[in-house]
Structure formats: structure tokens, C-alpha cells
Design a protein around this motif. Structure first.
Motif, mmCIF file in Angstrom:
data_model
loop_
_atom_site.group_PDB
_atom_site.id
_atom_site.type_symbol
_atom_site.label_atom_id
_atom_site.label_comp_id
_atom_site.label_asym_id
_atom_site.label_seq_id
_atom_site.Cartn_x
_atom_site.Cartn_y
_atom_site.Cartn_z
ATOM 1 N N ARG A 21 1.037 -1.006 0.124
ATOM 2 C CA ARG A 21 0.226 -0.188 0.174
ATOM 3 C C ARG A 21 0.770 1.878 0.197
ATOM 4 O O ARG A 21 0.493 2.653 -0.666
ATOM 5 N N TYR A 46 -7.519 -11.599 -0.859
ATOM 6 C CA TYR A 46 -8.326 -10.875 -2.157
ATOM 7 C C TYR A 46 -8.829 -11.809 -3.194
ATOM 8 O O TYR A 46 -10.038 -11.612 -3.677
ATOM 9 N N TYR A 95 -3.661 -12.301 -11.988
ATOM 10 C CA TYR A 95 -3.220 -10.877 -11.235
ATOM 11 C C TYR A 95 -1.579 -11.486 -11.144
ATOM 12 O O TYR A 95 -1.479 -12.716 -11.478
ATOM 13 N N ALA A 149 -4.559 -6.769 -12.075
ATOM 14 C CA ALA A 149 -3.942 -5.802 -10.353
ATOM 15 C C ALA A 149 -2.668 -6.772 -10.680
ATOM 16 O O ALA A 149 -2.636 -7.496 -10.527
ATOM 17 N N HIS A 208 0.161 -4.077 -5.464
ATOM 18 C CA HIS A 208 0.279 -2.634 -4.823
ATOM 19 C C HIS A 208 -1.201 -2.228 -5.213
ATOM 20 O O HIS A 208 -2.140 -1.176 -4.839
ATOM 21 N N GLU A 209 -2.252 -2.223 -6.086
ATOM 22 C CA GLU A 209 -3.568 -1.647 -6.846
ATOM 23 C C GLU A 209 -4.635 -2.776 -6.068
ATOM 24 O O GLU A 209 -5.469 -1.864 -5.575
ATOM 25 N N ARG A 225 -3.777 -0.365 -2.385
ATOM 26 C CA ARG A 225 -4.702 0.332 -2.269
ATOM 27 C C ARG A 225 -5.462 0.297 -2.677
ATOM 28 O O ARG A 225 -6.347 1.542 -2.168
ATOM 29 N N GLY A 226 -6.568 -0.405 -2.765
ATOM 30 C CA GLY A 226 -8.047 -0.126 -2.849
ATOM 31 C C GLY A 226 -8.727 0.285 -4.399
ATOM 32 O O GLY A 226 -10.040 0.238 -4.695
ATOM 33 N N GLN A 227 -7.646 0.034 -5.288
ATOM 34 C CA GLN A 227 -7.433 1.130 -6.945
ATOM 35 C C GLN A 227 -7.783 -0.643 -8.070
ATOM 36 O O GLN A 227 -8.635 0.219 -9.049
ATOM 37 N N LYS A 228 -8.182 -1.566 -7.624
ATOM 38 C CA LYS A 228 -8.502 -3.227 -8.221
ATOM 39 C C LYS A 228 -9.278 -4.073 -7.597
ATOM 40 O O LYS A 228 -8.586 -3.469 -6.345
ATOM 41 N N LYS A 229 -10.237 -4.358 -8.071
ATOM 42 C CA LYS A 229 -10.891 -5.395 -6.956
ATOM 43 C C LYS A 229 -10.463 -6.376 -7.151
ATOM 44 O O LYS A 229 -10.090 -7.092 -8.478
#
Length: 331
Positions: free
Chosen positions: A27, A127, A247, A277, A280-281, A284-288
Motif C-alpha cells: 500500500r 483478495y 493477477y 491487477a 500494489h493496486e 490500495r483498493g484501486q482494483k478489486k
């Protein structure tokens, strides 16, 4: 400067704790120059490889900090070591003060790598694997395999562990060690059958012929590919890539070094934009991550210097605090 052994690394870390440390590290980020590869020629045997993997605290991203560090992992790969009963891969991790450059710790690099690699896979599984995933298949019975079993068990309710290896006796050795620690582990004889039963498949081999057959995967499976670290090595076949949402730990590393990603990109089975993703993504919640119970997910790990830095700092803090406490008691 502290000198920290493999046993002290084991004492300093926990699987749930290191997973969360890595989540924060991905993150927050760190500076990670491209790893250095050097060939060391030898007149009387196979050449060795020297790998240097540096990283340091990203002050531009995190702001000023009194807790900055610089770290570098120094690894040698000497193929001929196997003939004299020594591991082919040797390594040390050097941790420095980020402000002054003073050496803080020299840490057993092989054990640190085992911990951080397994916990990076578990971080991805947090995730990507189904919340109710309970059956784990570990493919390969090398030194990393028990770490993978324990790390995945730290993030999902694993009740059944199967270990498969080309040499069944080696699979049984790993399973026996896990059973001694309270895990419901057993050696598996039929890999194809196990592929269709597992909720999570974690593969750590150096095969160039894919072992993970996508056609055999049941809906909802999470595939964790750890072992292949060159473009020629590959653990999952085209069907596994085609059926899965893909991923990676880092896009730059996976698309350059990992045969499981490089080869499908070259053939067109996988498009670069189809890599959903990286860690990192996700962190950081940028990708699911997983979107539905029935989808198949696949994570490819090649390793990142950020992981070593985060794990090294965690070990240094734990061992250093104990050393201070011991001195205080003795005074």
C-alpha cells in the motif's frame, strides 16, 4: 550490527503478522531498482549467478520519517552445489539505516525469502481466494512448500492439505512435518485428481512443462503460481490462463521474468490489459479481487525487493527489541 539466524527469523515472525506487514508495504510503496544479474564464470564447473536486490523506504511517497531503511538481498545460485550436498541457492539480507547508511542487521536470506514469498502468496489469496476455501493443494515438496501451506492457512479456513511431488517420499516428508504441527496434511498420489478437488492450488516448482491443467480446475478455484522465475519455466498451461482472472505481484517483474505470463503474452493467449491487477493496486483498493464465488483466479509471483525490505525491517525490530530487553534484565 545484529547477525540474525534462520531460527531467529522464525521466532520473530508470524504468518498473520507478516501478511499484514506486506499489505501495508504494498500500500505504501518503496523504491525498487531493477535487480542486478551477474554471471560468475568458473573454470571447473557451471557458472554461478549473483543476484542483488535493493530497496529502500520511499520518502517522497511517505514523507519524512525517522524509521527509514535501505536493504539489499545478496543471492548466489551455484548449480554444482547439489553434487556436494549443499543448497544451490545461498543468500543474505543486509539492512542499513536509511539516513546514515549504518549497517543494522545481517539476516539469513534463505529463511527471510521463504517467509516473505509464502506470505505474499497468502496476501494475494486474501483478495482472490473464496472466503470459505478449505482444501489446499501444494504442488512441489521443496523448502518453500510448508511455508506456503502455513501461510495460506493463516488467511483462509484450511482443513485439508494435500502435498504432491514427483517423488512421493518427499511429499510425505513435508506432510509429516505439517501433521506434527497440527495440520491435516497428507501426500497426494494423483495430481490430476487433486487439481479438480482443491479450492486453492499453490505451486512451487521449477518445471518447464506445465503441471497445473486449467481444464481440470473446478469453478471458484484460486491458483497461486510461485516457482517459475525465468521466461522458460512454466507451471500453469494455457487453459489455466484462459479460464482465469489473472493477477501478479508486480507487473514489471511478472511480464519480464515469469514464463507463466511471458509465454501467454507472446502467444496471444493473454493480453497485457487482461492482467487485472498487481498487489500494489489490490492493497490500495484501486482494483478489486475476486468478483464472484464461481470465477477462477490466478496469481503469479516472481518476488519483489519491497517484500524483503518489509520482512527484514519486521525481523530487525523484533530481534532488536528482544536484545534490548535482555540487556535491561541483565543490568
Amino acid at each position: 550490527m545484529l547477525t540474525i539466524s534462520a531460527a531467529e527469523v522464525d521466532h520473530a515472525l508470524t504468518f498473520p503478522g507478516l501478511v499484514e506487514t506486506l499489505r501495508a508495504a504494498f500500500r505504501d510503496g518503496a523504491v525498487q531498482p531493477v535487480r542486478h544479474h551477474h554471471t560468475v564464470e568458473r573454470p571447473d564447473g557451471a557458472a554461478s549467478t549473483l543476484l542483488l536486490m535493493p530497496a529502500w523506504t520511499d520518502f517522497n511517497a511517505a514523507g519524512t520519517s525517522a524509521d527509514g531503511h535501505i536493504g539489499v538481498k545478496i543471492v548466489t545460485v551455484s548449480p554444482d552445489n547439489n553434487t556436494i550436498g549443499k543448497p544451490a541457492v545461498m543468500g543474505l539480507y543486509l539492512l542499513l539505516d536509511g539516513a546514515t547508511g549504518e549497517p543494522e542487521a545481517m539476516i539469513d536470506g534463505q529463511r527471510l525469502t521463504q517467509w516473505r514469498t509464502a506470505c505474499a502468496s497468502a496476501l494475494a489469496a486474501s483478495y482472490l481466494a473464496r472466503e470459505d476455501a478449505s482444501r489446499l493443494l501444494v504442488v512441489g515438496a521443496g523448502a518453500l512448500s510448508p511455508f506456503l501451506a502455513k501461510a495460506h492457512s493463516a488467511v483462509r479456513p484450511i482443513t485439508t492439505i494435500r502435498i504432491w511431488n514427483r517423488t512421493p517420499a518427499n511429499a510425505e516428508k513435508v506432510a509429516a512435518k505439517l501433521r506434527a504441527e497440527g495440520f491435516a496434511a497428507a501426500a497426494a498420489s494423483d495430481l490430476d485428481a487433486e487439481l479438480g478437488l482443491a479450492d486453492i492450488i499453490s505451486s512451487a516448482t521449477i518445471t518447464t512443462t506445465p503441471l497445473i491443467k486449467g481444464a481440470l480446475l473446478k469453478p471458484g478455484t484460486h491458483v497461486d503460481l510461485v516457482g517459475g522465475f525465468t521466461p522458460d519455466m512454466r507451471e500453469g498451461d494455457d487453459d489455466a490462463i484462459a479460464r482465469a482472472r489473472v493477477y501478479v505481484d508486480t507487473r514489471a517483474g511478472a511480464t519480464k521474468e515469469a514464463g507463466d505470463i511471458v509465454q501467454p503474452l507472446a502467444s496471444g493467449v493473454l493480453k497485457a490489459q487482461a492482467i487485472v491487477a498487481d498487489l500494489h493496486e489490490l492493497a490500495r483498493g484501486q482494483k478489486k479481487g475476486r468478483q464472484s464465488p464461481g470465477e477462477i483466479t490466478l496469481f503469479k509471483s516472481v518476488g519483489a525487493a519491497l517484500e524483503d525490505l518489509a520482512a527484514g525491517i519486521a525481523v530487525y525490530k523484533a530481534v532488536g527489541s528482544r536484545a534490548v530487553g535482555s540487556r535491561a534484565v541483565g543490568q
